[in-house]
Design an enzyme around this catalytic site. Structure first.
Site: not given
Ligand code: HH2
Length: 294
Positions: A215, A254
């Site tokens: 992030k 995660r």
């Molecule tokens: N962060 C993201 C998405 N889902 N869920 C939880 N519970 N906690 C988090 O910190 C979290 C999440 C963002 O990361 P990522 O899935 O890699 O990115 P994107 O939303 O662009 O797919």
């Protein structure tokens, strides 16, 4: 979240064209499955499959399209990966189809506020539930995040959403709370939540998941002054945040890159085991959840 040995690593499988760090890499369902199997082999205790990016500024993806992306991947991972599969969605209809396809956990970044049917669905299904704090929505959340006391407000929100989930019939041992790093928070807010993670854990009252992976704040705080690290150079900082989080009470992390986080879990667990009398061990020791009733 029953049947999970804490602390645990949740591996991210983004079946999206536009996720902030790996958009488009696993949009093809065969590649997503292959990636999920690799993450499980690397030590993921849960695979989190999502069909909607929630990066700052993103717009919702229609339920039908989310289903088209995630269901074939979830079906195969549930059959082949040997670990529980979670669906990352805020939409109860997507969650319902994913649970039918073999997912056993729902990861909901709105903590049940996005879809009024979500909590009851999770309760009926007997699924695990990750509920996260977010100020605003992904479309607007990074415009001007504001808190008087970010730790107290996030902690109170998690306690209140835990009550709502329990009230809807989801038992405490299926719940995991998440302070939502990067979701309606400045770099300073994210760092404060990490610095005072023990207070968040105490307020939540259930195991806490932390999601720092790649992030923006990792790039800012981990880079030289005035020169934030680009997203492809944030793995070392992610690992540093993972170690910090595990050492300050997180029960789950995660991450995109599972192998280093799995090493951190094993190493910190070994350090803790080397001093069983330590009243403040470097990982949050929670007894393994009892097996689910037959
Ligand atoms: N962060 C993201 C998405 N889902 N869920 C939880 N519970 N906690 C988090 O910190 C979290 C999440 C963002 O990361 P990522 O899935 O890699 O990115 P994107 O939303 O662009 O797919």
């Amino acid at each position: 979240m029953r049947g999970i040995q804490w602390p645990a690593v949740m591996g991210i499988v983004n079946v999206t064209p536009d996720s902030f760090s790996d958009g488009g890499r696993f949009l093809d369902s065969g590649r997503a499955v292959e990636h999920g199997l690799e993450l499980a082999a690397a030590g993921a205790a849960v695979l989190d499959v999502g069909g909607e990016s929630t990066r700052p500024g993103s717009q919702p993806v229609p339920a039908e399209e989310q289903r088209r992306r995630v269901v074939p991947v979830i079906r195969r991972l549930a059959a082949e990966a040997g670990v529980p599969v979670s669906v990352d969605t805020t939409d109860a209809s997507v969650a319902a189809t994913a649970l039918d396809a073999g997912a056993t956990v729902v990861n909901d970044i709105t903590a049940g506020r996005g879809d009024p049917a979500m909590l009851a669905l999770v309760a009926r299904a007997g699924a695990g539930y990750v509920f996260m704090h977010m100020q605003g929505t992904p479309a607007t959340m990074q415009l001007e995040p504001r808190y008087d006391d970010v730790v107290a407000e996030v902690g109170a929100f998690l306690a209140q959403r835990r009550e709502a989930a329990v009230g809807a019939g989801i038992p405490d041992d299926e719940l995991v709370a998440d302070p939502g790093l990067g979701f309606g928070k400045t770099v300073a807010h994210n760092l404060t939540l990490l610095a005072r993670l023990a207070d968040v854990v105490a307020a939540a009252g259930v195991p806490v998941l932390v999601g720092p992976s790649r992030k923006g704040f990792i790039g800012v705080a981990g880079g030289p002054p005035g020169a934030p690290l680009p997203v492809e150079e944030r793995e070392d900082g992610t690992l540093a945040a993972v170690v910090w989080a595990l050492d300050h009470g997180a029960s789950m992390v995660r991450v995109h890159d599972v192998a280093p986080a799995a090493v951190a879990v094993r190493l910190l667990s070994s350090v803790a085991a080397a001093n069983p009398a330590d009243p403040d061990p470097p990982v949050s020791w929670r007894p393994p959840a009892p097996p689910a009733a037959p």
